[in-house]
Design an enzyme around this catalytic site. Sequence first.
Site, PDB file in Angstrom:
ATOM      1  N   ASP A 171       0.882  -1.157   0.000  1.00  0.00           N
ATOM      2  CA  ASP A 171       0.000   0.000   0.000  1.00  0.00           C
ATOM      3  C   ASP A 171       0.931   1.221   0.000  1.00  0.00           C
ATOM      4  O   ASP A 171       2.119   1.098   0.332  1.00  0.00           O
ATOM      5  CB  ASP A 171      -0.855  -0.048   1.272  1.00  0.00           C
ATOM      6  CG  ASP A 171      -1.668   1.201   1.470  1.00  0.00           C
ATOM      7  OD1 ASP A 171      -2.439   1.542   0.568  1.00  0.00           O
ATOM      8  OD2 ASP A 171      -1.508   1.857   2.520  1.00  0.00           O
TER       9      ASP A 171
ATOM     10  N   ASP B 203       0.023   5.191   0.730  1.00  0.00           N
ATOM     11  CA  ASP B 203      -0.211   6.182   1.794  1.00  0.00           C
ATOM     12  C   ASP B 203      -0.240   5.485   3.158  1.00  0.00           C
ATOM     13  O   ASP B 203      -1.086   4.617   3.392  1.00  0.00           O
ATOM     14  CB  ASP B 203      -1.566   6.882   1.601  1.00  0.00           C
ATOM     15  CG  ASP B 203      -1.592   7.746   0.355  1.00  0.00           C
ATOM     16  OD1 ASP B 203      -0.563   8.341   0.025  1.00  0.00           O
ATOM     17  OD2 ASP B 203      -2.658   7.833  -0.274  1.00  0.00           O
TER      18      ASP B 203
END
Length: 211
Positions: free
Chosen positions: A8, A10
Amino acid sequence: MNKGVIFDLDGVLVSTDHYHYLAWKRMAEEENLAFDETLNNQLRGVSRMASLDIILTYNKAKYSDEAKTALATKKNTYYRVSLEDLNPTHMLPGALKTLNTLKELGVKLAIGSSSKNARYILNKLEITDYFDAIVDGTDITESKPHPEVFLKAQEALGVEKSACYVIEDAESGIEAANRANLISIGINDAETSPQAKHTIHALPELIKIIN
Ligand code: B16
Ligand code: MG
């Protein structure tokens, strides 16, 4: 067997999640809508429009589709301005070292992000070339916790599900990885996630789990 890690973006490689918070807060204040860090935590990993819907539902506020698009665009403008000065020093501790070690080990690497700004951020951080596949908010129709983003990344990497790890900071992302039948690893906000298969405190701990 080839191994793969889907990151992922952020909240895992870079703390742009704080900039999302500030941009939503500014937009909310201008509209006299309530918004705080607790509500912001529900937006982690969730797409821009789904995030706006969560804020509006919380406020019992009704906007037309046109007005919602305008608000989402405004928030994104604030967010993009805060990204202008982003550079490689903003990467979270141990991120670059971990990417280098995984590369040396021959592990395939992907990004699985809900953000439509992911490629812009990766370029700013100068790490685009580390990834064999990038799947972001421009490639998907369903937001996490739907597994679409991670299934597309795993397929693009061409690794078996049983050898494919997902590292996430959001509960919605951990759920998406589990629903995709991949191996979920929680970090940062998901460090104590009850649904994560593994949890780590810092990115370099990934190496031990994968080896
Ligand atoms: P954008 P991730 C997600 O990125 C963020 O966690 C979430 O807060 C944001 O709303 C979403 O991207 C959409 O971002 O407005 O830039 O398209 O955590 O999945 O990398
Ligand atoms: Mg995240």
